[in-house]
Write a protein that holds these residues in place. Structure first.
Motif, mmCIF file in Angstrom:
data_model
loop_
_atom_site.group_PDB
_atom_site.id
_atom_site.type_symbol
_atom_site.label_atom_id
_atom_site.label_comp_id
_atom_site.label_asym_id
_atom_site.label_seq_id
_atom_site.Cartn_x
_atom_site.Cartn_y
_atom_site.Cartn_z
ATOM 1 N N GLU B 25 0.835 -1.202 0.000
ATOM 2 C CA GLU B 25 0.000 0.000 0.000
ATOM 3 C C GLU B 25 0.870 1.253 0.000
ATOM 4 N N ALA B 85 -7.785 6.871 -5.751
ATOM 5 C CA ALA B 85 -8.164 5.465 -5.911
ATOM 6 C C ALA B 85 -7.231 4.567 -5.112
ATOM 7 N N ALA B 89 -8.436 2.133 -2.250
ATOM 8 C CA ALA B 89 -8.249 0.693 -2.447
ATOM 9 C C ALA B 89 -7.409 0.111 -1.319
ATOM 10 N N ARG B 92 -9.870 -0.355 1.533
ATOM 11 C CA ARG B 92 -11.100 -1.097 1.340
ATOM 12 C C ARG B 92 -10.864 -2.535 0.865
ATOM 13 N N VAL B 93 -9.952 -2.716 -0.093
ATOM 14 C CA VAL B 93 -9.813 -4.028 -0.707
ATOM 15 C C VAL B 93 -8.896 -4.900 0.139
ATOM 16 N N PRO B 96 -4.707 -5.851 -1.322
ATOM 17 C CA PRO B 96 -4.951 -5.063 -2.535
ATOM 18 C C PRO B 96 -3.809 -5.034 -3.537
ATOM 19 N N MET B 99 -4.733 -5.236 -7.236
ATOM 20 C CA MET B 99 -5.535 -4.114 -7.728
ATOM 21 C C MET B 99 -4.695 -2.847 -7.828
ATOM 22 N N TYR B 140 -11.744 -9.017 -10.100
ATOM 23 C CA TYR B 140 -12.542 -8.537 -8.980
ATOM 24 C C TYR B 140 -14.028 -8.428 -9.294
ATOM 25 N N HIS B 226 -15.953 -4.346 -9.262
ATOM 26 C CA HIS B 226 -15.805 -4.529 -7.817
ATOM 27 C C HIS B 226 -16.616 -3.508 -7.032
ATOM 28 N N SER B 228 -16.071 -1.845 -4.471
ATOM 29 C CA SER B 228 -15.422 -0.678 -3.888
ATOM 30 C C SER B 228 -15.530 0.549 -4.789
ATOM 31 N N VAL B 230 -13.414 1.324 -7.092
ATOM 32 C CA VAL B 230 -12.100 1.756 -7.585
ATOM 33 C C VAL B 230 -11.963 1.511 -9.095
#
Lengths: 482, 474
Positions: B25, B85, B89, B92-93, B96, B99, B140, B226, B228, B230
């Protein structure tokens, strides 16, 4: 005193080296294990490639122009060798499972490669025919070699239809000889323009028969029916060979005959454009309905025949360059895709498209490699398939076949759909058991896959690496020889 | 610097594959922020000069890039929204990494689209952005994603392959030595051939605008993506059709643009009104936002096709800033889905328990339906003002959309956020931690550029004037 005939050996060397590999496989097969022979043959292929490179720009000929090692021959020959090397690498892993792991397999393969090189190096119709027959006969054996009903059916179908194709081709050669009184490409090209009206008719007839004969070999619709059955029924490593090397050689022959000898002859191009259009439509739509991945790749090979044939409709200069680039890219991406199939399949039926679901989570590297190949086959940048397609479109467009390039663009959308399905299924999460063959070391296959994927990516980002060599119009201007 | 800005996200995306899971991240955030930083630095420097080298010399394909004016505005917005984004992401994901890598890879494609000054290069970037979008949907997406995938990819390729034929035609019929924009402009195609080539080019751009009747992929794409939001945000950024027409279409096909003007304006106005009408009937937030976005794009197209200076400026302004608020709305919907587990527009009563989420969503909706003081208003108003001078009746029809927009936006908002919370409904948590930033920053941008438009106009106006001046002044 015994006279040694004055034959230039240098231009024949690449072919002779490969032939030596074939003979060695035949003879040494009694003493050596097959894997050792395969390694020897790989070395032979590399040596043959080296000898081709040394012939670059020499323009050497043998037998009074019957065999010519001009740059066009070398570029096409190298493409053939790349496909052959990938076939041998894949067969190192899979031939045993396919129950074709005996020396005859290697011998036949090497003889077939000898034939393909002979076509690429041919300077007259007879040499071309001999090469074509060596290639085809070895191909029939290869397709039948596996002891299974499917392989036998596939081989017999290939043999029967191939024989018809050859017969038509020979008939065409006779017509062309009758019209022009010459068998060498240069002689035909020189006489093709100044013929009496009666002879023009014979020449057109001969050209069309030749076209039909070649259409059998490269799988142009409506002469493509054998393709899916043969590619689908033969062991995967043989399908790989037939769909890449044999097709490259057949296109090399077409390029020599139609781009060189018959470049000024009337009639054939208008028929070829119809065949091309039919191939684009039939190949791409039929592939949409396939459930078996290997069979889908067979139809995709038919569809690609259509794109490749568009290059032949361009001027020899633009079209030859486009074909030279596209054939290498086609070889790399098709061979790598089939290599992945060969590595993962449980049996020689290949796999169903649905079996690919979730492949990314079980075999991430294979999945990514296959996705790259599929994206390239679909013509998506930044992979090399895009430039191949672009060059083919451009060659046809610039020579006035605008409608054909629009049709090709539309059928490419269908192509995208059938490449997209397996490509995307691989990335969809899946909890069902794996359906791939789980065991085995596959180092050589992996090497072939890496070669294909790297090649496709590199040629896509920097097309000039290969296109810089093939783009010189002078190479393609004298396809018939001087 | 410009090459860094284009390829830095791709580099980041490749690095993410080998980054340890716990740092992904942060690394993604760093690369997204660095890209935006480079963009801001280019902005400070007043854009970049045209950079051009041969790519495939024998085919006349060049690597020509430039970021200035409209391109720079759009590139800045794209890199800003990518950062948002990535921010969302990451929170949330679950796990991730993939993604984030795809988001960054897509950013390179988008920045390349905006920077390219060579038609083949433009095509390459145009398709490059497609692959990550497809993969995000495949990895996703929801249960019916295969259909959405096929639709999305087939529509896109249908357009872009026709564009490829057009591109080949532009060079070959015009006799230009390279595909670089300057050379193509110097060697124009004339006569009826130009119209045909423009139609081929338009096919790709109309799919990506999108414009009726080539819009059908859009709702499915958003609905199946997905939860979310994103990928939807990235998909919104990928609607680059308007930019393509502005940068290449009008410049290369001036006569055809004039000739087809009434038809295209009519199509655009119809798209705007029709999409708003359908949006009103939607009960799924993603589909609703998809049609709302389509309606905005109808406006963008209307302004663009009118070839009127005010309208074109307005449509570039709208194109840039609708990314901000439409994108943020997709993320707001993602937050809503996380809390109540549904994308339905009829859940009711969310406002009582999550006031901040409701408030920010409403403010973003206001931006979207062009309430004065927010960025959407400036764009839509300029478009209506400009195109009214060209085609009053068509513009009148399009103007009705603003009413329809208020209806679909406010009724959906009302049934979700007001009314009463159903009995037994779970308690809805309000915004916390980075979610404030994810919705707050875009709203701040929308507000700032709604009140003080000069910084963006200073970029857009000269670029539009140059393009239209080449057209022969209008």
């Amino acid at each position: 005193m015994l006279q040694i005939p004055d034959v230039a050996l240098a231009p024949m060397l690449p072919i002779l080296i490969v032939l030596a590999g074939g003979i060695a496989s035949t003879v040494l097969g009694f003493n050596l294990p097959r894997r050792a022979l395969t390694v020897i043959n790989l070395v032979m292929l590399v040596l043959s490639g080296v000898s081709m490179v040394t012939l670059w720009d020499s323009g050497a000929t043998a037998f009074g122009g019957g065999l010519q090692a001009d740059n066009a021959a070398i570029l096409l020959g190298l493409t053939i060798l790349v496909g052959s090397i990938m076939t041998l690498l894949v067969s190192l892993d899979t031939a045993y499972r396919a129950r074709v792991s005996f020396p005859e397999f290697d011998a036949m393969l090497m003889y077939a490669i000898t034939g393909t090189l002979l076509i690429a190096f041919s300077g007259d119709l007879i040499v071309m025919l001999i090469g074509l027959e060596i290639m085809s006969l070895s191909g029939y054996v290869l397709a039948t070699l596996q002891a299974s009903r499917r392989a036998e059916e596939s081989g017999l179908k290939y043999f029967l239809l191939g024989a018809v194709g050859s017969a038509i081709l020979i008939y065409g050669i006779a017509f062309v000889y009758g019209a022009t009184g010459s068998l060498s490409y240069a002689g035909i090209a020189a006489k093709a323009s100044g013929l009496t009206p009666a002879n023009v008719g014979i020449l057109v007839g001969g050209a069309l028969l030749l076209l039909a004969g070649f259409a059998f070999k490269v799988a142009l619709a409506p002469f493509h029916q054998w393709t899916p059955d043969v590619y689908g029924g033969a062991p995967t490593s043989v399908s790989l060979f037939l769909s890449t090397v044999v097709k490259v050689a057949a296109f090399a022959g077409m390029l020599r005959v139609f781009g060189g000898a018959l470049a000024d002859a009337p009639g054939w191009s208008s028929v070829l454009q119809i065949l091309t259009a039919a191939t684009l439509i039939i190949g791409n739509t039929a592939a949409l309905f396939q459930r078996n991945f290997k069979r889908m790749l067979a139809y995709s090979a038919v569809a690609h025949t259509g794109f490749l044939a568009m290059c032949l409709l361009g001027t020899p200069q633009a079209g030859g360059a486009a074909l030279g680039y596209y054939l290498l890219v086609y070889t790399l991406m098709t061979a790598a895709a089939l290599a992945v199939v060969a590595a993962l399949q449980r049996d020689e039926l290949g796999m169903e498209i649905d079996d690919l679901r979730g492949l990314y989570y079980r075999h991430p590297a294979y999945a990514v490699a296959l996705a790259v190949c599929l994206a390239s086959l679909a013509g998506l940048p930044p992979f090399a398939g895009f430039f191949g397609k672009y060059l083919a479109f451009q060659a046809a467009f610039q020579n006035g076949y605008v409608w054909l390039s629009v049709l090709a663009a539309l059928t490419s959308v269908a192509a995208l759909v059938y490449y997209l399905r397996p490509g995307m299924l691989m990335f969809m999460p899946d909890r069902t058991p794996a359906r791939e063959y789980p065991h085995g070391q596959r180092t050589p296959t992996n090497f072939a896959v890496v070669l294909g994927v790297l090649g496709v990516t590199l040629l896509g980002i920097l097309p000039n690496i290969w296109y810089g060599w093939v783009q010189n119009p002078a190479i393609w201007q004298f396809l018939a020889g001087r | 610097m410009i090459h860094f800005m284009i390829f830095l996200p791709l580099l980041g995306s490749l690095l993410l594959l080998i980054t340890p899971v716990r740092w992904r991240e942060e690394v993604a955030g760093f690369f997204a922020a660095a890209t935006l930083g480079l963009g801001l630095a280019i902005w400070r420097a007043g854009g970049t000069e045209l950079f051009s080298i041969n790519w495939v010399p024998s085919l006349g394909i060049t690597y020509s890039v430039q970021l200035d004016g409209v391109s720079l505005t759009l590139a800045l917005v794209a890199s800003f929204m990518t950062l948002i984004a990535v921010l969302y992401a990451s929170r949330r994901v679950a796990n991730p990494g993939t993604m984030l890598a795809l988001v960054l890879a897509m950013e390179t494609g988008l920045l390349g689209i905006f920077a390219a000054r060579d038609l083949i290069l433009f095509y390459v970037f145009f398709e490059d952005a497609l692959l990550p979008a497809l993969l995000m949907l495949a990895i996703y997406g929801k249960s019916h994603r295969m259909r959405a995938l096929v639709k999305f990819a087939a529509y896109t390729l249908f357009g872009s392959l026709l564009m490829l034929v057009s591109i080949i035609g532009v060079k070959s019929l015009g006799g230009s030595p390279t595909f670089a924009l300057v050379d193509l402009v110097a060697n124009p195609v004339t006569g009826p051939a130009q119209t045909w080539l423009y139609l081929g080019f338009l096919a790709a751009m109309a799919v990506k605008l999108p414009l009726w009747p080539l819009h059908a992929w859009l709702p499915d794409f958003h609905e199946q993506n997905h939860d979310s939001g994103v990928p939807d945000l990235m998909g919104t950024l990928y609607k680059v059709g308007g930019y393509g027409i502005f940068r290449f279409g009008i410049v290369l096909f001036p006569d055809a643009s004039e000739e087809l003007r009434p038809i295209l304006m009519g199509l655009a106005a119809f798209t705007a009104l029709y999409a708003a009408w359908i949006a009103f009937r939607q009960t799924n937030w993603k589909r609703l936002l998809a049609y709302a976005g389509l309606s905005h794009m109808g406006f963008v197209a209307l302004g663009l096709f009118s070839l009127n200076e005010t309208a074109v400026i307005g449509s570039m302004y709208l194109l840039a800033f609708q990314n901000v608020y439409t994108g943020a709305l997709f993320l707001a919907v993602g937050m809503l889905q996380e809390r109540i587990g549904s994308l339905d527009t009829r859940v009711g009563g969310v406002m009582n328990q999550a006031g901040a989420l409701g408030g920010l969503t409403m403010a973003l909706w206001f931006a979207s339906i062009a309430v004065p003081g927010l960025a959407g208003f400036i764009g839509e108003f300029s478009i209506l003002l400009g195109s009214y001078q060209v085609q009053p009746w068509i513009t009148f029809v399009a103007g009705l959309t603003t009413i329809a927009a208020a209806v679909y936006a406010l009724s959906a908002f009302q049934t979700t956020f007001w009314q009463s919370r159903p009995l037994g409904g779970i308690k809805v948590a309000d915004l916390h931690s980075t979610e404030w930033l994810v919705l707050g920053l875009p709203l701040a941008v929308a507000l700032f550029f709604g009140v003080y438009s000069a910084p963006a106009l200073n970029l857009i106006q000269p670029a539009v004037r140059t393009v239209l001046a080449a057209l022969g002044g209008n």
